[in-house]
Motif scaffolding. Structure first.
Motif, mmCIF file in Angstrom:
data_model
loop_
_atom_site.group_PDB
_atom_site.id
_atom_site.type_symbol
_atom_site.label_atom_id
_atom_site.label_comp_id
_atom_site.label_asym_id
_atom_site.label_seq_id
_atom_site.Cartn_x
_atom_site.Cartn_y
_atom_site.Cartn_z
ATOM 1 N N TYR A 1 -32.313 30.731 26.054
ATOM 2 C CA TYR A 1 -33.222 31.338 26.665
ATOM 3 C C TYR A 1 -34.724 31.105 27.088
ATOM 4 O O TYR A 1 -35.083 30.430 26.119
ATOM 5 C CB TYR A 1 -32.966 32.754 25.943
ATOM 6 C CG TYR A 1 -31.606 32.639 25.992
ATOM 7 C CD1 TYR A 1 -30.575 33.670 26.727
ATOM 8 C CD2 TYR A 1 -31.592 33.837 24.587
ATOM 9 C CE1 TYR A 1 -29.184 33.947 26.116
ATOM 10 C CE2 TYR A 1 -30.286 34.418 23.954
ATOM 11 C CZ TYR A 1 -29.608 33.929 24.701
ATOM 12 O OH TYR A 1 -28.159 34.550 23.995
ATOM 13 N N TYR A 2 -34.528 31.020 28.003
ATOM 14 C CA TYR A 2 -36.560 30.337 28.387
ATOM 15 C C TYR A 2 -36.668 31.247 29.909
ATOM 16 O O TYR A 2 -36.221 31.825 30.313
ATOM 17 C CB TYR A 2 -36.137 28.834 28.867
ATOM 18 C CG TYR A 2 -35.431 28.475 30.165
ATOM 19 C CD1 TYR A 2 -36.208 28.617 31.296
ATOM 20 C CD2 TYR A 2 -34.156 28.456 30.254
ATOM 21 C CE1 TYR A 2 -35.448 28.058 32.567
ATOM 22 C CE2 TYR A 2 -33.381 28.118 31.345
ATOM 23 C CZ TYR A 2 -33.968 27.917 32.493
ATOM 24 O OH TYR A 2 -33.036 27.773 32.905
ATOM 25 N N ALA B 1 -42.107 33.742 35.378
ATOM 26 C CA ALA B 1 -42.049 34.442 33.919
ATOM 27 C C ALA B 1 -40.655 35.562 34.286
ATOM 28 O O ALA B 1 -41.113 36.797 33.736
ATOM 29 C CB ALA B 1 -43.848 35.102 34.171
ATOM 30 N N MET B 2 -40.294 35.176 34.503
ATOM 31 C CA MET B 2 -38.394 35.739 34.731
ATOM 32 C C MET B 2 -37.824 35.298 33.513
ATOM 33 O O MET B 2 -37.587 34.281 34.172
ATOM 34 C CB MET B 2 -37.933 36.034 35.900
ATOM 35 C CG MET B 2 -38.737 36.630 36.439
ATOM 36 S SD MET B 2 -39.217 38.454 36.493
ATOM 37 C CE MET B 2 -36.730 39.266 36.229
ATOM 38 N N GLN C 1 -45.155 26.149 22.209
ATOM 39 C CA GLN C 1 -45.254 27.062 22.738
ATOM 40 C C GLN C 1 -44.441 28.783 22.447
ATOM 41 O O GLN C 1 -43.775 28.596 22.036
ATOM 42 C CB GLN C 1 -45.130 26.881 23.991
ATOM 43 C CG GLN C 1 -43.694 26.528 24.595
ATOM 44 C CD GLN C 1 -43.228 26.416 25.638
ATOM 45 O OE1 GLN C 1 -43.230 25.234 25.317
ATOM 46 N NE2 GLN C 1 -42.304 26.333 26.439
ATOM 47 N N ARG C 2 -45.118 29.610 22.550
ATOM 48 C CA ARG C 2 -45.213 30.777 22.559
ATOM 49 C C ARG C 2 -43.633 31.695 23.450
ATOM 50 O O ARG C 2 -44.336 31.189 24.930
ATOM 51 C CB ARG C 2 -45.842 31.705 22.148
ATOM 52 C CG ARG C 2 -46.104 32.867 21.647
ATOM 53 C CD ARG C 2 -46.721 34.102 21.533
ATOM 54 N NE ARG C 2 -48.027 33.489 20.609
ATOM 55 C CZ ARG C 2 -48.203 33.830 20.059
ATOM 56 N NH1 ARG C 2 -47.012 34.339 19.084
ATOM 57 N NH2 ARG C 2 -48.997 33.312 18.975
ATOM 58 N N HIS C 3 -43.057 31.463 22.754
ATOM 59 C CA HIS C 3 -41.929 32.069 23.692
ATOM 60 C C HIS C 3 -41.916 33.790 23.137
ATOM 61 O O HIS C 3 -42.226 34.174 22.510
ATOM 62 C CB HIS C 3 -40.360 31.802 23.714
ATOM 63 C CG HIS C 3 -39.927 32.415 22.710
ATOM 64 N ND1 HIS C 3 -39.502 33.518 22.145
ATOM 65 C CD2 HIS C 3 -39.471 31.814 20.825
ATOM 66 C CE1 HIS C 3 -38.544 33.657 21.334
ATOM 67 N NE2 HIS C 3 -38.941 32.392 20.037
ATOM 68 N N PHE D 1 -37.582 40.338 26.205
ATOM 69 C CA PHE D 1 -38.362 39.754 27.239
ATOM 70 C C PHE D 1 -38.886 41.360 28.666
ATOM 71 O O PHE D 1 -39.894 41.357 28.751
ATOM 72 C CB PHE D 1 -37.532 39.053 27.491
ATOM 73 C CG PHE D 1 -38.563 38.282 28.395
ATOM 74 C CD1 PHE D 1 -39.116 36.977 28.064
ATOM 75 C CD2 PHE D 1 -38.966 38.644 30.076
ATOM 76 C CE1 PHE D 1 -39.725 35.668 28.927
ATOM 77 C CE2 PHE D 1 -39.668 37.293 30.496
ATOM 78 C CZ PHE D 1 -40.208 36.229 29.860
ATOM 79 N N LEU D 2 -37.582 41.603 29.182
ATOM 80 C CA LEU D 2 -38.170 42.589 30.257
ATOM 81 C C LEU D 2 -38.804 43.759 30.257
ATOM 82 O O LEU D 2 -39.656 44.360 30.739
ATOM 83 C CB LEU D 2 -36.259 43.065 30.651
ATOM 84 C CG LEU D 2 -35.563 42.161 31.317
ATOM 85 C CD1 LEU D 2 -34.581 42.157 31.310
ATOM 86 C CD2 LEU D 2 -36.742 41.388 32.653
ATOM 87 N N SER D 3 -38.837 44.480 28.411
ATOM 88 C CA SER D 3 -39.782 45.915 28.231
ATOM 89 C C SER D 3 -40.937 45.158 27.920
ATOM 90 O O SER D 3 -41.803 46.187 28.214
ATOM 91 C CB SER D 3 -39.028 45.943 26.710
ATOM 92 O OG SER D 3 -38.700 45.070 25.436
ATOM 93 N N LEU D 4 -40.914 44.192 27.742
ATOM 94 C CA LEU D 4 -42.241 42.950 27.518
ATOM 95 C C LEU D 4 -42.827 43.289 28.787
ATOM 96 O O LEU D 4 -44.367 43.789 29.083
ATOM 97 C CB LEU D 4 -42.080 42.292 26.926
ATOM 98 C CG LEU D 4 -42.135 41.827 25.336
ATOM 99 C CD1 LEU D 4 -42.505 40.594 24.772
ATOM 100 C CD2 LEU D 4 -42.412 42.857 23.798
#
Length: 434
Positions: free
Chosen positions: A124-125, A130-131, A200-202, A364-367
């Motif tokens: 996942y990336y 930013a999606m 890098q942060r994910h 990810f989407l909730s953030l």
């Protein structure tokens, strides 16, 4: 599965020494994965077989691994996986993200990898918008390391690739380590310890990599019948070799010598032109030196090997007469019983991977502030891609109309989805049931 103690990590990350040991252990497993890929690509044992100079050497390989993988993976995810909310939450955002990621295509690739290697790997990336995105990674170059608890929680994922220069020459090996918080880029030369280059942060909240296991043993679908396929290849190759040797049989002449005639023609030339041979004496004779071929015995052995391959791989031979168009739904279920049991096991492990995917994507989407449900509020459904006798289903519904409630009837009819479709078609014509 590679397991390490969580206490060996330093601030949630593996040390260079631990990472080097993990890569060494994966290198031992990688040899098996490479062998399976080679076999799947058609480079079987018979391809390297050598024979004496001048002897026929047909090396026929049969794509039975490809047939097995295509059938088992297609039976599992040939129909796209469906998602449904348990509490009625809106899944429109999740559906759009999965559609944008072409998740149905990725599922097919993962199912095929699981059937080949015993596991498929997904990464996942985030894209430029930013999606969240997802992709299938080569199982020969990617793996997940788990802890030693009974839960086997993922600790970090590793993605290996070769760094090349402008002349496509290998410069070093690039190792990407994915933890709960970071994607760490490292490089190493030879078998040395990797050194960090950047990070890098994910924002997936968990390890952004997932392994889709084929079964508890992480074995491919054709791995257990490779020896039988080798025997099948060798038998068919020798069969063609024997036919060619029979055609090129030696001619033996008794009681005569082979000489040129007055015009200088050899015996071989005269035979090709006139198809006749004059013998100088009454007791002279000509015959071919051949060995007796028993086609019936060879055919029996071929059919036996082929039957064993299909039986032990739980994959039916769809060219068999038992799969005719006049077979009833129940009879079809019996013919596919072994494949169905195999697929149910694959489905349970594949569902675990999909739930991990949902956990990472929805976090990810909730953030990003989007209205999405929790991962445990989403149910995953698989459906089989099978031919169905819809007439039989409709007739069954008609026969039992009025005798039992419709819901009970639909739950008893084979292939529930098609029974429901047939029922709706009947009621659309104005015929009502209880």
């Amino acid at each position: 599965m590679i397991q390490v103690d969580r206490d060996w990590l330093v601030d949630g990350e593996p040390s260079p020494e631990l990472l080097g040991e993990v890569l060494r252990r994966f290198g031992q497993e990688r040899a098996r994965l490479e062998a399976l890929r080679t076999y799947y690509d058609g480079r079987h044992a018979v391809s390297g077989r050598m024979r004496m100079k001048g002897a026929p050497n047909h090396r026929l390989w049969h794509d039975l691994p490809g047939y097995i993988v295509a059938l088992t993976s297609g039976y599992l995810v040939g129909e796209p996986v469906q998602y449904q909310s348990v509490d009625g939450s809106d899944l429109s955002v999740l559906s759009q993200v999965l559609r944008r990621c072409a998740s149905a295509n990725v599922d097919c690739e993962l199912a095929a990898d699981a059937a080949i290697y015993g596991k498929g790997v997904e990464v996942y990336y985030a894209d430029g918008d930013a999606m969240p995105r997802l992709c299938q990674a080569d199982a020969r170059n990617a793996f997940v390391v788990y802890d030693t608890t009974v839960e086997h929680a993922p600790l970090f994922g590793v993605l290996i690739s070769d760094k090349l220069n402008a002349r496509f020459e290998k410069v070093c090996q690039q190792v990407d380590v994915m933890t709960d918080e970071w994607v760490i880029h490292l490089e190493r030369s030879g078998n040395g310890l990797p050194s960090e280059v950047s990070r890098q942060r994910h924002f997936f909240g968990h390890v952004p990599m997932c392994e889709y296991w084929n079964n508890a043993r992480e074995r491919g679908d054709f791995e257990g019948v490779m020896n039988l396929i080798d025997a099948y290849d060798a038998l068919q190759s020798d069969r063609v070799n024997d036919k060619q040797q029979f055609t090129d049989a030696l001619m033996v002449i008794y009681g005569a010598t082979v000489e040129e005639d007055e015009s200088g023609q050899s015996l071989q030339q005269r035979l090709r032109e006139t198809r006749t041979l004059e013998m100088p004496a009454a007791d002279a004779r000509v015959e071919y030196l051949t060995k007796t071929l028993s086609e019936s015995d060879t055919e029996i052995l071929k059919n036996s090997l082929r039957a064993d391959i299909h039986k032990l791989s739980f994959v039916p031979d769809m060219t068999d007469e038992a799969f005719g168009g006049n077979v009833s739904g129940v009879a079809m279920e019996y013919k596919l019983f072994g494949l169905e049991q195999l697929t149910r096991v694959k489905e349970r492990w594949f569902r675990e991977g999909l739930l991990w995917r949902l956990t990472c994507l929805l976090h990810f989407l909730s953030l990003r502030g989007m209205d999405v449900p929790k991962a445990d509020q989403v149910e995953v459904f698989f459906s089989r891609s099978l031919p169905v006798n819809r007439l039989e289903v409709a007739q069954t519904i008609q026969a039992y109309r009025g005798l039992v409630p419709t819901e009970t009837l639909l739950s008893q009819v084979p292939f529930v989805e098609d029974a429901a479709a047939a029922y709706e078609a009947l009621t659309a014509q104005g015929e009502k049931t209880e």
